[in-house]
Design a protein around this motif. Structure first.
Motif, PDB file in Angstrom:
ATOM      1  N   ALA A 295       0.854  -1.189   0.000  1.00 18.98           N
ATOM      2  CA  ALA A 295       0.000   0.000   0.000  1.00 18.98           C
ATOM      3  C   ALA A 295       0.885   1.231   0.000  1.00 18.98           C
ATOM      4  O   ALA A 295       1.858   1.293   0.756  1.00 18.98           O
ATOM      5  CB  ALA A 295      -0.928  -0.002   1.208  1.00 18.98           C
TER       6      ALA A 295
ATOM      7  N   LEU B 105      -3.543   0.289  -3.245  1.00 16.39           N
ATOM      8  CA  LEU B 105      -3.361  -1.059  -2.703  1.00 16.39           C
ATOM      9  C   LEU B 105      -3.096  -2.025  -3.842  1.00 16.39           C
ATOM     10  O   LEU B 105      -3.788  -1.983  -4.867  1.00 16.39           O
ATOM     11  CB  LEU B 105      -4.609  -1.481  -1.920  1.00 16.39           C
TER      12      LEU B 105
ATOM     13  N   PHE C 213      -7.482  -0.856   4.363  1.00 18.26           N
ATOM     14  CA  PHE C 213      -7.015  -0.529   3.017  1.00 18.26           C
ATOM     15  C   PHE C 213      -7.993  -1.048   1.972  1.00 18.26           C
ATOM     16  O   PHE C 213      -8.509  -2.166   2.064  1.00 18.26           O
ATOM     17  CB  PHE C 213      -5.641  -1.166   2.774  1.00 18.26           C
TER      18      PHE C 213
END
Length: 285
Positions: A165, A217, A193
């Motif tokens: 990420a 991500l 996320f």
């Protein structure tokens, strides 16, 4: 100076101090063999990067130190308190080919030494079996080495197929500070996320806070992990890059933070010279 008294006066105030015989002052230890030199500014920055991860428990003295490793023209500084592990590499100028060393220096002492030299130029580094010496422009400091060795980070840092990420550092730091206000003690700060964002959440029941930030991500469609907010802030505050990347293995597992110049650099395969490993915890929200 009058006889055995040292007098200081100024602004109507006066002080008379007794002096001790100069011969009673212990002789300074000789500087060990000089192995090379390192830029004082880069060295101070590198020490600051890793010292946040050094232990504070004096019953485990080795963990209160910083590993100073020398291998050719590369210097490695590393510190860990068993819950996090920070590593920083930088170049230096060995005095001869094949220079190598692996010692542990008190993190507190090394931080003081690095700060005292400031931006003055090249710091000479000297080592022997029991001490480390640093010298620049006539200023010399010798410090005793700590016994023992810090654990190697190579296997810990090897993360197979992690989820990654990427997000901007400054907004993330501000969001962590803001959301952590409702965290009770070291209660976890949750990161949810998604492909294009991350939602930060903290608190329980009526006292909660959250903030969503842009993020990228890769490796999965969604992942939720949590961190000790104090450890996370220590890690993020040690970076001075615009972008940070998280390598995530999952809830309650290792997480790696690295700094990058931009998002394009962060999506590459190469790691930066500064890496900070910490354990995530299982989300509670």
């Amino acid at each position: 100076m009058e006889g055995s008294r040292f007098t200081v006066t100024g602004g109507g105030a006066g002080f008379g101090l007794s002096v001790l015989p100069l011969d009673d002052y212990p002789a300074l230890p000789p500087l060990p063999e000089v192995l090379g030199a390192v830029d004082s500014q880069e060295f101070a920055a590198a020490v600051a990067d890793v010292t946040v991860a050094a232990g504070r428990d004096d019953t485990l003295p080795t963990l209160t130190g910083i590993r100073l490793g020398l291998d050719g023209d590369r210097m490695t500084l590393a510190a860990t308190d068993r819950y996090r592990f920070a590593v920083r590499t930088l170049g230096w100028k060995p005095a001869a080919a094949g220079v190598s060393a692996d010692v542990v220096v008190s993190a507190r002492r090394l931080t003081e030494i690095a700060r005292s030299f400031g931006r003055s130029g090249l710091v000479s580094l000297a080592l022997d079996n029991g001490s480390a010496g640093f010298e620049l422009a006539g200023m010399r400091t010798t410090v005793r080495l700590l016994d023992g060795r810090l654990p190697r980070h190579d296997k810990l840092f090897a993360m197979k197929d992690p989820v990654t990420a990427v997000t901007d550092l400054e907004p993330l730091v501000e969001a962590v500070k803001r959301v952590s206000v409702v965290a009770d003690g070291d209660s976890p700060l949750q990161f949810a996320f998604r492909p294009d964002s991350v939602l930060l959440q903290a608190g329980y029941e009526d006292d909660v806070a959250s903030q969503r930030l842009p993020a990228e991500l890769a490796g999965t469609d969604e992942l939720t992990v949590a961190f000790n907010p104090t450890y996370l802030m220590d890690a993020l505050s040690s970076f001075d890059t615009p972008v940070v990347r998280f390598h995530l293995m999952g809830p309650g597992q290792r997480a790696m933070v690295t700094g990058h110049a931009d998002r394009e650099d962060a999506t590459g395969l190469l790691e930066g010279p500064h890496q900070h490993l910490l354990m995530s915890v299982k989300p509670l929200l």
